[in-house]
Each structure stands twice: as structure tokens, then as C-alpha cells.
Design an enzyme around this catalytic site. Structure first.
Site: not given
Length: 397
Positions: A118, A178
Site C-alpha cells: 500500500d 486495489d
């Protein structure tokens, strides 16, 4: 005379609409500024006095309605700093720059955290926006180091960047849709250094994801598991969607945004075609509500009595504005994005001073885990402000 009158009325209508759109943007940034001040005032009281890991950014409201903060390692830690940068970009008020620098600095150490994919969410939303707006060389260095850290997770045999390290009993090497959002950091690193390694990895990940994540109808699986020795797909399933074969709404929005961004960075028409197809799937879906704010999953069984996901709507709107600048269907995309923002502003915003400073209500984090259902979420607010800024730039043209 009749033709002249009709033309004059049409011009007046266009002018009025333009003024209306400018008023919408201004009103929402005015609200965002008020809410950010509320949040900044409430953060100290929400910070535990003796926390082992100090929280640095707001993420949501907990079940009691209290402000929930997260540490730098949380995947959402970069959104609030990014929101402050967007307020600075819109207002040019140095006070917002000061606050943005303060909250951006709190997550700098994440540039060395190789235990997460991330990095883009955390670093590019904060330091990336900061560098874009200030050209601060220290921010440039953080972006580059973060990209170096991220590519340590690249698996050459499979052609992907590993997503999660958790649930090792379930997946060998999971990649979630994602992860498309984290590629922007790698493209930026190539621009800043001239080293193609970063961009090449980003392109390969996008190509592999395009090959393996999508069904014939152009909906996306949430999780694809890989054998890192052979590169073969082991399984395709979900973690936050309704079922393995369902279309988790935010996942579709991540895909739309990710491939639009990849086209911007590469001008590879395959990525543009992919973005067009994803947009068509979402916008023409029979279970997309009339106000274009998706339910948390397009296949959730109790539609229309299912929670909405405002965060999916803001990501979609931001992506559609950018895609409108590339695609032959640009006017259609822009009209849909306008409609999303209009409806969000009318029906989904928090009252000024409420919700501990969050802007938007009614997002869904993970319905299967009964986590963050029908709550404000920091990333919904971040992409809302981004969409408004993109809209403003299109209005100026």
C-alpha cells in the site's frame, strides 16, 4: 428572431450551468475546510495518551461514533495528509500547507516498510501531492525510496507485485485489484530518476492483472492467488465482496481508476480500452442506483436494501473525470461524474460541524467482516476532493 431567442436561451443555460458547477465546487471546498478544522481540533482528544504505536491519521468513526485514528502503517494513513494538500491546492492558504506538512511528516518512516503493497496509497497521496505542489526535494527523496521499497515485493515469474502477507493459510501470493492504485508511485519514480525499472514493473503488473483479474463481462475478481515459482493462477476469489463471483463495488472503481492512470502514464491503448470496458460495465449495470452511488457489491443479495459505498462512488467519479480527457466517450463520462458529485453534495454530506470532521457519510469498508459499514471513511473524502479538483480543471478549459 425565434432562432436568436433559442440560441440566447441556450447560451444563458450553459452559462448558468457553469456558474452552478463553480458554486458546487466552492460550496464543497468551503464545507471541506470547515470539516478539516473540526477534525484537526478533535484529533488530540482521540489520541491515546500511552499508545504503544502512536496513531497519526483519522480513518473513520468507531461503533460508538468516536473518531478512530490509525498508525502510519495503516493503509489509510496517507489520505488525511492528502486531503490537506488538496485544500491547499484549492485555497492557496498557507495554513493548509502547514497542516499538510505536519501530517505528511508523520508517515515518512513508511518509506522503508516493505511489508505492505500500500505504498502508493500512503506515500503518493501524501508526499506525492506535496511534491507536486511544492517541489520540495525532501519529498522527492521519500517518493523514490518508497518506490524502491515497493518493488521488493515484485515476483518476476508471476509478473506481479504481491499484495498481502496475511492469511498465508489461504493464499500463497495474493494480488488484490486495489494494488492497481499503487502503481502510480512507480511511474512517478521513473519520471524522477530516469530509471525504467519502476515503470516496467508497473506495466507488467497491470498487464498481468488485466489478463487474470477480469471476467468476460469486465467485472473484476477481488483476489487472485499466484504460484510465484510458475506464475500460474491458483485461485480467484474475494475478501471484501459478497462472493467469489460477485463484483465488489470499490474493487471495480479501483480497476477503473488504475487503468485510466496507466493509460495516462504509458499511452498504451490496451489500458485505455480496458478502462472504457470497466466504465461501461459499471455505468450500464442494471443494479447501479439511479443516483449512481453504488451498493457495496453489485451482486449483494438484498438490493435495494443494502448499504451504499460512497467511497466507491468518489473513486469512480475521479476516474471518470480523468478518463473523459482520453476517451471518445468523454462527454458521457463527464456527465456521469457530474451527476455523482451533484448527488453526493445533495444527499451524502455530513452537516457542517458533524461527524468529527468527515465530509461524506455512508461508505462501506468490509461488509462481510461487518467492519466499517455505513460510516465515513477517509479515502471517500480524499477522492471526493480529488474529483472536485479535476472537475474544476475541466470547467476552466
Amino acid at each position: 428572431m425565434k432562432t436568436y431567442t433559442l440560441t440566447l436561451l441556450a447560451l444563458m443555460g450553459l452559462s448558468g450551468n457553469g456558474l452552478c458547477q463553480k458554486a458546487l465546487i466552492k460550496s464543497q471546498f468551503d464545507l471541506a475546510g470547515k470539516q478539516a478544522r473540526v477534525m484537526l481540533a478533535d484529533i488530540p482528544a482521540a489520541t491515546p495518551a500511552n499508545a504503544r504505536v502512536v496513531p497519526v491519521s483519522p480513518r473513520t468513526l468507531n461503533p460508538t461514533g468516536a473518531l478512530q485514528l490509525v498508525p502510519a502503517r495503516d493503509w489509510t494513513s496517507g489520505f488525511f495528509p492528502g486531503q490537506l494538500w488538496y485544500l491547499y491546492e484549492y485555497t492557496h492558504d498557507p495554513e493548509w500547507m502547514k497542516q499538510a506538512r505536519t501530517y505528511t511528516a508523520k508517515i515518512e518512516n513508511e518509506k522503508l516498510n516493505a511489508g505492505t503493497h500500500d505504498m502508493g496509497f500512503k506515500i503518493y497521496c501524501s508526499f506525492g501531492n506535496g511534491y507536486r505542489l511544492t517541489n520540495d526535494p525532501a519529498y522527492r527523496d521519500v517518493i523514490i525510496q518508497s518506490a524502491r521499497t515497493l518493488i521488493k515485493r515484485y515476483k518476476p515469474a508471476a509478473g506481479i507485485i504481491r499484495s498481502w502477507d496475511h492469511h498465508k493459510e489461504v493464499w500463497q501470493c495474493p494480488v488484490i485489484i486495489d494494488n492497481m492504485m499503487n502503481l502510480e508511485l512507480l511511474f512517478a519514480a521513473t519520471r524522477l530518476t530516469g530509471d525504467k525499472t519502476f515503470a516496467d514493473i508497473a506495466v507488467k503488473h497491470a498487464q498481468t492483472t488485466m489478463k487474470n483479474h477480469f471476467r468476460p463481462d469486465m467485472s473484476s475478481y477481488h483476489v487472485v492467488d499466484y504460484d510465484t515459482l510458475t506464475g500460474k493462477v491458483i485461485q480467484k476469489n474475494t475478501h471484501q465482496g459478497y462472493s467469489h463471483e460477485s463484483a465488489w463495488a470499490r474493487g471495480q472503481a479501483w480497476a477503473l481508476y488504475g487503468y485510466t492512470m496507466c493509460y495516462r502514464e504509458t499511452r498504451d491503448k490496451a489500458f485505455l480500452e480496458q478502462a472504457d470496458k470497466i466504465a461501461a460495465y459499471m455505468l450500464r449495470h442494471p443494479r447501479l442506483p439511479a443516483d449512481l452511488i453504488p451498493y457495496w457489491d453489485f451482486d449483494a443479495p438484498q438490493i435495494p436494501n443494502e448499504p451504499r459505498d460512497v467511497s466507491a462512488a468518489t473513486v469512480m467519479a475521479s476516474a471518470l473525470y480523468e478518463l473523459s480527457t482520453f476517451s471518445k466517450q468523454g462527454a458521457w463520462y463527464r456527465s456521469k461524474a457530474d451527476r455523482i458529485l451533484d448527488n453526493l453534495a445533495k444527499h451524502y454530506v455530513s452537516p457542517a460541524g458533524g461527524s468529527h470532521g468527515f465530509i461524506l457519510l455512508h461508505s462501506t469498508g468490509s461488509k462481510p467482516a461487518n467492519s466499517e459499514v455505513d460510516v465515513p471513511l477517509s479515502y471517500a473524502d480524499y477522492y471526493y476532493l480529488e474529483a472536485l479538483l479535476r472537475k474544476q480543471k475541466l470547467e476552466i478549459k
